[in-house]
Design an enzyme around this catalytic site. Structure first.
Site, mmCIF file in Angstrom:
data_model
loop_
_atom_site.group_PDB
_atom_site.id
_atom_site.type_symbol
_atom_site.label_atom_id
_atom_site.label_comp_id
_atom_site.label_asym_id
_atom_site.label_seq_id
_atom_site.Cartn_x
_atom_site.Cartn_y
_atom_site.Cartn_z
ATOM 1 N N ASP A 1 10.809 2.103 19.788
ATOM 2 C CA ASP A 1 11.907 1.224 20.172
ATOM 3 C C ASP A 1 12.102 0.078 19.174
ATOM 4 O O ASP A 1 13.094 -0.623 19.234
ATOM 5 C CB ASP A 1 11.703 0.672 21.593
ATOM 6 N N ASP B 1 6.077 6.763 20.204
ATOM 7 C CA ASP B 1 5.582 5.472 20.691
ATOM 8 C C ASP B 1 5.380 5.555 22.206
ATOM 9 O O ASP B 1 6.177 6.163 22.912
ATOM 10 C CB ASP B 1 6.618 4.395 20.335
ATOM 11 N N ASP C 1 -6.110 70.270 30.214
ATOM 12 C CA ASP C 1 -7.047 70.828 29.247
ATOM 13 C C ASP C 1 -6.596 72.235 28.859
ATOM 14 O O ASP C 1 -6.224 73.036 29.716
ATOM 15 C CB ASP C 1 -8.449 70.874 29.869
ATOM 16 N N ASN D 1 -9.424 78.070 17.462
ATOM 17 C CA ASN D 1 -9.948 77.585 16.186
ATOM 18 C C ASN D 1 -10.862 78.614 15.528
ATOM 19 O O ASN D 1 -10.783 78.840 14.327
ATOM 20 C CB ASN D 1 -10.698 76.266 16.387
ATOM 21 N N GLU E 1 -8.778 68.660 22.847
ATOM 22 C CA GLU E 1 -7.688 69.438 23.435
ATOM 23 C C GLU E 1 -7.420 68.994 24.874
ATOM 24 O O GLU E 1 -6.973 69.743 25.714
ATOM 25 C CB GLU E 1 -7.996 70.935 23.374
HETATM 26 MG MG LIG Z 1 7.150 0.219 21.608
#
Ligand SMILES: [Mg+2]
Length: 465
Positions: free
Chosen positions: A10, A53, A331, A339, A374
């Site tokens: 201020d 302030d 599954d 494989n 799998e």
């Molecule tokens: Mg002040």
């Protein structure tokens, strides 16, 4: 880019003084002469930091701070309260109003710039955290609740290094009501042993150790992995400016002037620990995201890790909203034969096509993940057991009715899957849901495969598949 600082006071002479100091260091400064003017400016052009302030007519600094912190749009802007030297209680009150730091008048330049630098860093961290929040919402980053948790310093670990018994007693008594876990070390060797064994949230270091130069010890902490980012708070005598400048250059985070004031100690300790918490949260989120590549490279489905993270949240949500939820484990029957007989490339092709068919037969909101080699899982939110059985049956048919294309001769292969289904029960952990579905899967496998089985308590003594 230089930070944008808003100075609020201020009294015009106070504003001019701070403005001159800041502009000399190339900060970009704007000013306000009242609380309401400050709020207007902030809403139009949010600064990186507010120097506020406390004593102002009409709306004081506490009120301005509370309003800023109450609005999500402005709550992340760091606020430094500027108080008169005599108003020590203002500092703690300021922190309670949500202030991020404070300075006392007359403002010391070292304090001003040390604190602004540290807040600019903090702002960067918070912004980054928010960004992660938006990109990785499901990964448990900082929401409002966790932010509040970060601001609560109870249980944090502090190491106090001081060889003056009277000062040590004073520090301990100041920290008595903070619910911090405090360790004390009287010499550097002891301090190093402590930090090697424990990760601290804050180290408070005396600048007057008889046996060692405090800067030597700070540089040791900065060089060690464990203490590299631990906040260092230096206790220093009023006019020891040379040492203070060196210490700040070396990476001390903040300082307290002796003789110690209780409010000042609590406030400084709180500020530093809060910052450490933000930093930890950011690091954790980063690591989470780095290590969490969320999809399975081969099939494009979510991976196991993502499933593990996400299913917890889905279960919590279902329980909170009292909605049904189901889990299907899938599954591939006799997959090992593929494989062995046709090679891994054929096996991979089957998994890729199977994932696609599975996705085509569930809703976009259902979660499909590759659980293991799998093995797959499908999580169906807001779906009861009966509906989940229908989905499982549909997926099973989609696999059975069409041959898979494989690179090896004869180019086509028929495959089937077995499925186990389990509905959510109150109090379930993810592992409970998976375990029951696994038992149902075991049953399906034992009873001829190529079928879907819903878990019932009749199956509870079966092993898991
Ligand atoms: Mg002040």
């Amino acid at each position: 880019m230089s930070a944008h600082v808003l100075v609020v006071d201020d009294l015009l002479p106070n504003i001019r003084l701070l403005q001159a100091k800041l502009e000399k260091e190339y900060y970009n400064v704007s000013t306000a002469e009242s609380g309401s003017e400050a709020l207007d400016i902030i809403s139009m052009d949010p600064p990186d930091i507010v120097l506020l302030d406390v004593m102002m007519p009409e709306m004081d600094g506490f009120e301005v701070c509370r309003r800023l912190k109450a609005s999500p749009k402005t709550s992340d802007i760091p606020v430094v309260m500027v108080t008169a030297l005599s108003d020590v209680e203002d500092r703690v009150q300021g922190l309670n109003a949500g202030a991020d730091d404070f300075l006392t008048k007359p403002i010391n330049d070292h304090a001003l710039f040390a604190r602004i630098r540290s807040l600019v860093r903090l702002k960067g961290m918070v912004d980054e955290l928010k960004l992660r929040d938006q990109t990785g919402e499901q990964l448990g980053a900082a929401d409002e609740e966790s932010r509040e948790k970060m601001n609560n310093i109870a249980g944090s670990k502090v190491l106090v290094i001081n060889d003056d018994p009277a000062e040590m007693d004073q520090i301990l008594s100041h920290l008595e009501d903070t619910e911090l876990e405090v360790d004390t070390a009287e010499d550097p060797a002891e301090a190093v042993a402590f930090t090697n064994a424990t990760e601290y949230d804050l180290i408070m270091l005396s600048s007057q150790l008889r046996s060692d130069d405090p800067l030597h010890l700070s540089s040791h902490f900065r060089s060690q992995e464990r203490t590299k980012y631990t906040p260092l708070l230096l206790l220093i005598e009023e006019d020891n400016t040379d040492l203070l400048v060196k210490a700040l250059d070396m990476g001390i985070n903040d300082y307290i002037v002796t003789p110690l004031d209780r409010n000042e100690v609590i406030a400084r300790v709180t500020i530093q620990i809060r910052r450490k918490r933000y930093q930890d949260a950011l690091k954790a989120t980063q690591q989470q995201q780095l290590s969490l590549a969320i999809t399975d490279g081969m099939t494009g489905l979510y991976n196991r890790r993502y499933f593990d993270t996400h299913v917890v949240k889905m279960l919590q949500k279902a329980e909170r909203e009292e909605r049904p939820m189901a889990l299907i484990v899938v599954d591939v029957d006799h997959f090992k034969n593929v494989n062995d007989t046709y090679g891994h490339q054929s096996g991979d092709q089957i998994l890729i096509q199977l994932a696609k068919r599975m996705m085509n037969n569930v809703r976009p909101t259902d979660l499909c993940a590759r659980y293991g080699g799998e093995e797959f899982v499908i999580v169906l939110y807001d779906t009861d057991e009966e509906a989940a059985m229908a989905v499982a049956e549909r997926v099973r048919e989609a696999i059975e009715e069409e041959s898979f294309t494989i690179p090896a001769d004869p180019g086509k292969l028929d495959k089937t899957i077995s499925l186990g289904i389990s509905g959510r029960r109150d109090g379930d952990q993810p592992s409970d849901l998976v375990e029951r579905a696994d038992k149902a899967l075991y049953y399906a496998k034992e009873h001829g495969r190529n079928q879907a089985t819903l878990y019932t308590d009749k199956l509870k003594d079966l092993p898991t598949e």
